[in-house]
Design an enzyme around this catalytic site. Structure first.
Site, short mmCIF file in Angstrom:
data_model
loop_
_atom_site.label_atom_id
_atom_site.label_comp_id
_atom_site.label_asym_id
_atom_site.label_seq_id
_atom_site.Cartn_x
_atom_site.Cartn_y
_atom_site.Cartn_z
N GLU A 128 0.80 -24.32 -43.14
CA GLU A 128 1.64 -25.32 -42.49
C GLU A 128 2.57 -25.95 -43.51
O GLU A 128 2.12 -26.54 -44.50
CB GLU A 128 0.78 -26.41 -41.84
CG GLU A 128 -0.05 -25.95 -40.67
CD GLU A 128 0.80 -25.59 -39.47
OE1 GLU A 128 1.71 -26.36 -39.11
OE2 GLU A 128 0.55 -24.51 -38.89
N GLU A 156 -4.19 -33.93 -40.33
CA GLU A 156 -3.28 -32.78 -40.26
C GLU A 156 -4.03 -31.55 -39.75
O GLU A 156 -3.52 -30.79 -38.93
CB GLU A 156 -2.66 -32.50 -41.63
CG GLU A 156 -1.55 -31.48 -41.61
CD GLU A 156 -0.30 -31.95 -40.90
OE1 GLU A 156 0.09 -31.29 -39.91
OE2 GLU A 156 0.29 -32.96 -41.30
#
Length: 125
Positions: free
Chosen positions: A32, A73
């Site tokens: 990511e 996250e």
């Protein structure tokens, strides 16, 4: 014919399996770009803390905030993957789920930035 139930690991082999799953999650999170940006920001903050002579408490507090941000996250990424799997079409509920996960991460980004800013500003007074 159904599949045989998965045999759960116990003891030390469970610990090894859990560590393996966690490492796979960390590798997935490294994919990511948002996480990589957060990681860079953390390293920059640690370098600045070192230059400013931050206290041990300040390092620990920043590390804890960063670990919370990583956890959020990871959860946000998990939410996004589940929504994409369950509801590949565009839906209002899917959008809300992703937006809420993103907002949770944003709140921790702000908390990290405010604390880092506080440490920097307080070092001059």
């Amino acid at each position: 014919m159904g599949q045989a139930p998965i045999k759960k690991k116990t003891g030390f082999s469970h610990l090894i399996a859990a560590a393996t799953y966690s490492a796979a999650g960390a590798r997935r999170l490294l994919g990511e770009s948002a996480f990589r940006h957060e990681l860079i920001a953390f390293v920059v903050a640690m370098v600045i803390f070192t230059i400013l002579g931050a206290s041990l408490f300040q390092y620990v507090a920043m590390a804890i905030l960063f670990l919370l941000m990583i956890a959020f996250e990871a959860l946000n990424t998990a939410i996004e993957e589940i929504v994409d799997r369950v509801s590949p079409e565009i839906s209002e509920m899917g959008k809300h789920s992703k937006d809420l996960g993103s907002f949770a991460v944003f709140c921790l980004i702000i908390a990290n930035a405010v604390y880092a800013g506080y440490v920097v500003i307080s070092s001059f007074f």
